[in-house]
Write a protein that holds these residues in place. Structure first.
Motif, short mmCIF file in Angstrom:
data_model
loop_
_atom_site.label_atom_id
_atom_site.label_comp_id
_atom_site.label_asym_id
_atom_site.label_seq_id
_atom_site.Cartn_x
_atom_site.Cartn_y
_atom_site.Cartn_z
N UNK A 1 -7.45 20.77 23.96
CA UNK A 1 -7.43 21.87 22.99
C UNK A 1 -6.65 21.48 21.74
N UNK A 2 -5.49 20.83 21.94
CA UNK A 2 -4.68 20.40 20.80
C UNK A 2 -5.35 19.28 20.01
N UNK A 3 -6.12 18.42 20.70
CA UNK A 3 -6.78 17.30 20.03
C UNK A 3 -7.83 17.79 19.05
N UNK A 4 -8.38 18.98 19.30
CA UNK A 4 -9.35 19.56 18.36
C UNK A 4 -8.65 20.06 17.10
N UNK A 5 -7.39 20.46 17.24
CA UNK A 5 -6.65 20.98 16.10
C UNK A 5 -5.83 19.90 15.39
N UNK A 6 -5.40 18.88 16.16
CA UNK A 6 -4.60 17.79 15.59
C UNK A 6 -5.36 16.49 15.81
N UNK A 7 -6.05 15.98 14.81
CA UNK A 7 -6.95 14.82 14.99
C UNK A 7 -6.27 13.56 15.50
N UNK B 1 -1.75 20.84 31.66
CA UNK B 1 -1.37 20.27 30.36
C UNK B 1 -2.32 19.14 29.97
N UNK B 2 -2.65 18.29 30.92
CA UNK B 2 -3.46 17.10 30.61
C UNK B 2 -4.94 17.42 30.41
N UNK B 3 -5.48 18.33 31.22
CA UNK B 3 -6.93 18.58 31.19
C UNK B 3 -7.34 19.77 30.33
N UNK B 4 -6.38 20.64 29.98
CA UNK B 4 -6.75 21.81 29.17
C UNK B 4 -6.01 21.84 27.83
N UNK C 1 -4.06 11.00 23.71
CA UNK C 1 -4.39 11.61 25.00
C UNK C 1 -3.14 11.88 25.82
N UNK C 2 -2.14 11.02 25.66
CA UNK C 2 -0.82 11.24 26.25
C UNK C 2 0.15 11.45 25.09
N UNK C 3 0.89 12.55 25.12
CA UNK C 3 1.74 12.89 23.98
C UNK C 3 2.91 13.73 24.45
N UNK C 4 3.83 14.03 23.53
CA UNK C 4 5.01 14.83 23.87
C UNK C 4 4.77 16.32 23.68
N UNK D 1 5.78 13.56 17.90
CA UNK D 1 5.41 14.32 19.10
C UNK D 1 3.93 14.20 19.44
N UNK D 2 3.15 13.54 18.57
CA UNK D 2 1.73 13.35 18.87
C UNK D 2 1.48 12.08 19.67
#
Length: 308
Positions: free
Chosen positions: A148-154, A141-144, A158-161, A250-251
């Motif tokens: 991946x989500x950070x590229x889609x959700x600006x 979850x943390x490394x992949x 780094x830590x999120x729900x 949740x971000x």
């Protein structure tokens, strides 16, 4: 001439029978003691939680416990538990949004559409997910998932729900799929054949006959999966962070009840302090949550079970 009877053999057989009868008399007691271990263990766990949690509830007013401010290590500590409850519920809801549709559709495919050879090949592969250690899921979850989500959700932190919720959902897919498939397989083929004979399509038979007939087992699988998600620890510890803010975003970083327990058992709370006893209070709340989920699953299963 009649057969010779050996008295010594008769005596020997009687002695052996008496020995076996003694073993039969002792065995029920041994089996009862073995069965009592789980009951005694449960009683011990509940007693430990209740006794130490009582010390916490005695020292903290209820209005503070149900507040949104959680700062257990501050100079003026506050023990509002709503941020932990909120974080636990949010990650569990995200997990179920992933696990329910994927798990149910997987179960429908395996039960109604897959060939026998396909089912034998796919089901063990799916159930491999259940054998992966949860700490591996946490690093995944943390490394992949998070990058991946950070590229889609600006604005994703780094830590999120969101990331741990998604991975928890992936983790419990086998639980939903396996239990739901078992429930659908229990529906008699006569019901399927009758619906097909009346002109129903395969899809109509699945969603209008099989799924309604197996609904008790399917809902029970959902509730048990929620219970599993609520009690998950390592994924949320690694990927969700330790923010104690009461938020529905949740971000952003959050903290769940299990993550709070892990954080404080690392040595931050001194023994005998309110912070130390808060661990048992959170543990008791977590125990009550999972207990209610399991009781709900049993009620649904019994209330709506169809007997064929």
């Amino acid at each position: 001439m009649g057969q010779t009877v050996n008295v010594k053999d008769i005596i020997k057989k009687n002695v052996e029978k008496n020995k076996s009868r003694k073993v039969e008399k002792i065995m029920p007691t041994i089996l009862l003691l073995a069965a009592s271990i789980s009951i005694l263990t449960t009683i011990g766990i509940v007693a430990t939680l209740v006794v130490d949690a009582y010390k916490f509830f005695k020292g903290v007013p209820m209005r503070e416990i149900f507040s949104t401010k959680l700062a257990p290590l501050a100079s003026n500590p506050s023990f509002g538990m709503l941020p932990l409850i909120n974080g636990t519920i949010i990650t569990s809801i995200i997990a179920m949004c992933v696990a329910i549709p994927i798990g149910l559709t997987t179960a429908i495919y395996l039960s109604e559409y897959a060939s026998e050879s396909g089912r034998k090949a796919l089901k063990p592969i799916m159930e491999l997910l259940a054998g992966i250690p949860t700490i591996v899921y946490g690093f995944f979850a943390y490394s992949f998932i998070t990058p991946l989500l950070m590229k889609m959700i600006p604005n994703l932190g780094a830590k999120n729900a969101l990331s741990p919720g998604i991975v928890m959902g992936i983790m419990i897919i086998p639980l939903v799929a396996s239990l739901s498939e078992d429930a659908m397989n229990a529906v008699p083929n006569a019901m399927r054949e009758g619906a097909l004979a009346l002109g129903s399509t395969k899809l109509e038979v699945t969603f209008k006959v099989v799924v309604p007939a197996a609904i008790s087992g399917i809902i029970a699988s959902f509730v048990l999966a929620i219970s599993r998600a609520i009690g998950e620890t390592m994924i949320v510890v690694i990927a969700s962070g330790s923010s104690k803010n009461f938020t529905f975003n949740i971000t952003q970083s959050i903290q769940t009840m299990t993550a709070y327990i892990v954080e404080f058992t690392s040595g931050d709370a001194g023994s005998g302090t309110l912070g130390y006893y808060s661990l048992y209070a959170v543990g008791l709340m977590l125990f009550v949550f999972t207990l209610l989920m399991n009781l709900l699953a049993q009620y649904v299963s019994r209330r709506y079970r169809e007997e064929y």
